[in-house]
Scaffold this active site. Structure first.
Site, mmCIF file in Angstrom:
data_model
loop_
_atom_site.group_PDB
_atom_site.id
_atom_site.type_symbol
_atom_site.label_atom_id
_atom_site.label_comp_id
_atom_site.label_asym_id
_atom_site.label_seq_id
_atom_site.Cartn_x
_atom_site.Cartn_y
_atom_site.Cartn_z
ATOM 1 N N GLY A 80 0.795 -1.222 0.000
ATOM 2 C CA GLY A 80 0.000 0.000 0.000
ATOM 3 C C GLY A 80 0.826 1.270 0.000
ATOM 4 N N THR A 81 1.969 1.271 0.685
ATOM 5 C CA THR A 81 2.798 2.475 0.731
ATOM 6 C C THR A 81 3.270 2.852 -0.660
ATOM 7 O OG1 THR A 81 3.507 2.056 3.002
ATOM 8 C CG2 THR A 81 4.917 3.467 1.669
ATOM 9 N N ASN A 163 -7.318 5.092 9.499
ATOM 10 C CA ASN A 163 -6.770 3.851 10.031
ATOM 11 C C ASN A 163 -6.689 3.821 11.556
ATOM 12 O OD1 ASN A 163 -4.691 5.855 9.160
ATOM 13 N ND2 ASN A 163 -3.368 4.558 10.405
ATOM 14 N N GLN A 191 -7.183 0.907 4.375
ATOM 15 C CA GLN A 191 -7.849 0.394 5.559
ATOM 16 C C GLN A 191 -9.276 -0.059 5.275
ATOM 17 O OE1 GLN A 191 -5.648 0.661 8.580
ATOM 18 N NE2 GLN A 191 -6.866 -1.199 8.644
ATOM 19 N N GLY A 212 -2.710 -5.747 0.404
ATOM 20 C CA GLY A 212 -3.143 -7.106 0.693
ATOM 21 C C GLY A 212 -3.066 -7.507 2.147
ATOM 22 N N CYS A 339 2.701 1.704 11.807
ATOM 23 C CA CYS A 339 3.791 2.157 10.947
ATOM 24 C C CYS A 339 4.610 3.247 11.613
ATOM 25 C CB CYS A 339 3.234 2.669 9.614
ATOM 26 S SG CYS A 339 2.382 1.375 8.678
#
Length: 393
Positions: A80-81, A163, A191, A212, A339
């Protein structure tokens, strides 16, 4: 005499989730197949078969984003980042290349670090950046965005749902405002993907990020939905993969795992959403029995929120100490985004909502999905209520 190890209850699914059996099986089948390790960009037979498998996975991801999504609009990423960075830089640069006057990017103060930590680099590339603040309810109001818009805006990037708090943003209205000023709209749905109903044709977004490992696929899997026709400059070059939008040999194995999860969850999403939302509502009710525990989102009954995130503030406690005490009792939770777990500062999301730092320092995020056991939530509530002095008398 040996002591059986205590069973740990993972209630930190917003950070990452265990692999689902469907993902494990899909990746195992790949591992023992002839195409394992084959480059899907090669012209030989194994390469063509790997490409066919990757295309099938792309179709499954496209279907999970709405009936009108074309497979070619799905760009596979390594999580995702990367998907967020591709959207942020790629669309901003693409819009400026098309119209040199588009030099401004608008985002929000409640975004994930995958967006916020890249803003300095955007500025070094010559963009100016506006950061919108939410109201006390954790939502970016359409009027706030409208007041900030102008004909110099290239891109607006506001997440689908937060999130930490779970607050769902009014993406449909926000995207409409961006488009009315000629700007493009990206939403970080990392999210929310496969946790809440998402149809990009309804949202009317130009780009959407997903990951994922938030839904039971592997950590190294993700994708960016990029609507056809949106101007885009690749972040890195070097091979022309993904139609020139993301260089690097694709990870077919992870893509197949993600596609298997999408095929499994999409048909039952409404049912899972309703059940998990009911469970989180029940957990809120139990926890708020304590006079020291408060929901970070006011008016929970009417708030549009993700089903599996319970966000609370505990008076007179530090998050880190509560997390450790709960861990000793067998429950794994977090204080916010994992994170940024190395930070001892208060949550940037909660402080942006106007929550004082001393109160935000006592925040907890309890998160789960359709796999949660109701008895585990009850046991967690018992443990936290015991730690905070019990329910109201």
């Amino acid at each position: 005499m040996s002591v059986a190890p205590m069973r740990l209850v993972n209630l930190d699914y917003a950070a990452s989730t265990p692999l689902r059996p469907e993902a494990i099986e899909a990746m195992r089948a790949y591992d023992i197949s002839e195409i394992a390790g084959a480059n899907p960009n090669s012209l030989h037979s194994l390469g063509r078969r790997a490409a066919q498998a990757l295309d099938a996975a792309r179709r499954d991801i496209a279907r999970s984003l709405g009936t009108g999504v074309r497979p070619a609009e799905v760009v596979f990423t390594n999580g995702g980042t990367e998907a967020d960075a591709l959207a942020l830089f790629g669309i901003a640069e693409g819009a400026r290349s098309r119209n040199h006057g588009r030099t401004r990017v608008i985002t929000s103060a409640i975004e994930h670090e995958a967006i916020l930590d890249n803003l300095a680099q955007l500025k070094r590339r010559g963009f100016t950046v506006d950061i919108l603040k939410p109201g006390t309810h954790g939502v970016i109001e359409p009027g706030t965005l409208d007041a900030a818009m102008g004909d110099d805006v290239a891109l607006v990037s506001i997440m689908f749902a937060n999130n930490e708090t779970g607050a769902v943003q009014p993406v449909v209205e926000l995207a409409q405002i961006a488009h009315s000023h000629g700007a493009y709209f990206h939403t970080d749905a990392i999210q929310g993907y496969l946790h809440a109903p998402i149809d990009v044709s309804v949202l009317r977004v130009d780009a959407l990020s997903l990951a994922g490992h938030k839904v039971g696929a592997s950590v190294a899997s993700g994708a960016l939905y990029l609507r056809r026709g949106v101007p885009f400059e690749p972040l890195i070059r070097g091979g022309g993969q993904e139609a020139g939008r993301r260089a690097g040999t694709q990870d077919v194995r992870s893509a197949l795992g993600l596609a298997a999860v999408a095929r499994t969850l999409s048909p039952r999403l409404d049912e899972d959403h309703a059940r998990v939302l009911s469970l989180s509502g029940r957990l809120y009710e139990r926890l708020l029995e304590s006079p020291r525990i408060h929901a970070t989102l006011p008016d929970l009954v009417h708030k549009d929120r993700l089903p599996g995130i319970v966000s609370i503030l505990v008076d007179g406690c530090e998050s880190e100490e509560l997390i450790l005490q709960l861990d000793v009792r067998g429950f794994c939770v977090s204080a916010g985004s994992a994170c940024s777990s190395g930070s001892t500062d208060a949550s940037h999301v909660l402080t942006a909502m106007g929550i004082p730092r001393e109160r935000a320092a006592g925040s907890l995020r309890i998160s789960f999905d359709d796999r949660v056991r109701e008895q585990d939530l009850d046991a967690f509530a018992d443990a936290l209520l015991d730690l905070t002095g019990g329910a109201r008398s």
